[in-house]
Design an enzyme around this catalytic site. Structure first.
Site, PDB file in Angstrom:
ATOM      1  N   LEU A  48       0.892  -1.154   0.000  1.00  0.00           N
ATOM      2  CA  LEU A  48       0.000   0.000   0.000  1.00  0.00           C
ATOM      3  C   LEU A  48       0.927   1.200   0.000  1.00  0.00           C
ATOM      4  O   LEU A  48       1.871   1.241   0.796  1.00  0.00           O
ATOM      5  CB  LEU A  48      -0.869   0.032   1.272  1.00  0.00           C
ATOM      6  CG  LEU A  48      -2.046  -0.932   1.341  1.00  0.00           C
ATOM      7  CD1 LEU A  48      -2.678  -0.881   2.726  1.00  0.00           C
ATOM      8  CD2 LEU A  48      -3.084  -0.583   0.291  1.00  0.00           C
ATOM      9  N   ASP A  49       0.695   2.171  -0.871  1.00  0.00           N
ATOM     10  CA  ASP A  49       1.619   3.296  -0.899  1.00  0.00           C
ATOM     11  C   ASP A  49       1.510   4.108   0.393  1.00  0.00           C
ATOM     12  O   ASP A  49       0.610   3.910   1.201  1.00  0.00           O
ATOM     13  CB  ASP A  49       1.449   4.138  -2.173  1.00  0.00           C
ATOM     14  CG  ASP A  49       0.145   4.899  -2.240  1.00  0.00           C
ATOM     15  OD1 ASP A  49      -0.320   5.409  -1.206  1.00  0.00           O
ATOM     16  OD2 ASP A  49      -0.409   5.021  -3.345  1.00  0.00           O
ATOM     17  N   GLU A  50       2.450   5.002   0.576  1.00  0.00           N
ATOM     18  CA  GLU A  50       2.564   5.754   1.830  1.00  0.00           C
ATOM     19  C   GLU A  50       1.273   6.482   2.196  1.00  0.00           C
ATOM     20  O   GLU A  50       0.898   6.567   3.362  1.00  0.00           O
ATOM     21  CB  GLU A  50       3.728   6.751   1.685  1.00  0.00           C
ATOM     22  CG  GLU A  50       4.073   7.497   2.939  1.00  0.00           C
ATOM     23  CD  GLU A  50       5.264   8.418   2.760  1.00  0.00           C
ATOM     24  OE1 GLU A  50       5.595   9.115   3.731  1.00  0.00           O
ATOM     25  OE2 GLU A  50       5.871   8.454   1.669  1.00  0.00           O
TER      26      GLU A  50
END
Length: 193
Positions: A48-50
């Site tokens: 999951l991206d930041e």
């Protein structure tokens, strides 16, 4: 038989989907290792991206990780989008839209999309987001079977409704349910995910 460990976590906004980094640019970042003492060899299944949050699965089983990442297992996201999304735009998303990926145009596969009738009950986010006082917003559910880089964000932007908040709520049969921010739970991952 090899016994593996599996966990589900609620990855908070602002945390990277990795355990550590030697990069000097990332020394102020937050990493999964802060959430507990995981067995050696634990890895995230996918990313999951930041700026995304929600369900992230962890495992010590590399074969399981590869299987989940490459087999077209459903991943469901709830996206808070900027604007009052229309049924027409939902149908565009369902059919698949053209997004940019690796410098090329990419047509997303058909997927399940619907507007949520009420706001989901998620933990408060550490960084405030624009809310309905500044214009209409809509929550939509998107269930995809592929996972291109920032795909859901690119899809909602492609139909004119940029994502303000993105939460993954389900991978296969494993759901986030009512987990709290940064919560970690040991789980069994069935072979029929």
């Amino acid at each position: 038989m090899n016994n593996h460990n599996h966990f589900k976590i609620y990855k908070p906004y602002g945390m990277l989907s990795q355990f550590a980094s030697n990069s000097t640019q990332q020394k102020r970042k937050r990493f999964l290792g802060e959430l507990g003492n995981f067995p050696e060899g634990t890895m995230p299944i996918g990313r999951l991206d930041e700026k995304s949050e929600g369900l992230l699965l962890l495992t010590t089983d590399g074969k399981l990780s590869d299987y989940i990442n490459s087999s077209g297992i459903e991943k469901e996201y709830y996206a808070l989008v900027d604007g009052a999304i229309t049924q027409e735009k939902i149908e565009e998303l369902q059919k698949g839209v053209e997004i940019g990926f690796d410098g090329k145009k990419y047509q997303t596969k058909p997927c399940k999309v619907f507007k949520l009738e009420s706001e989901p009950d998620f933990p408060e986010r550490s960084k405030k987001i624009r809310d309905a006082r500044h214009g209409p917003v809509s929550w939509v559910s998107l269930t995809i079977t592929e996972g291109k880089f920032r795909q859901v964000r690119k899809m909602t932007s492609a139909v004119g409704f940029p994502t303000l908040r993105l939460v993954r709520v389900r991978v296969g049969n494993i759901a986030i349910n009512n987990m709290k921010n940064e919560e970690v739970r040991p789980i069994n991952i069935p072979s029929t995910l």
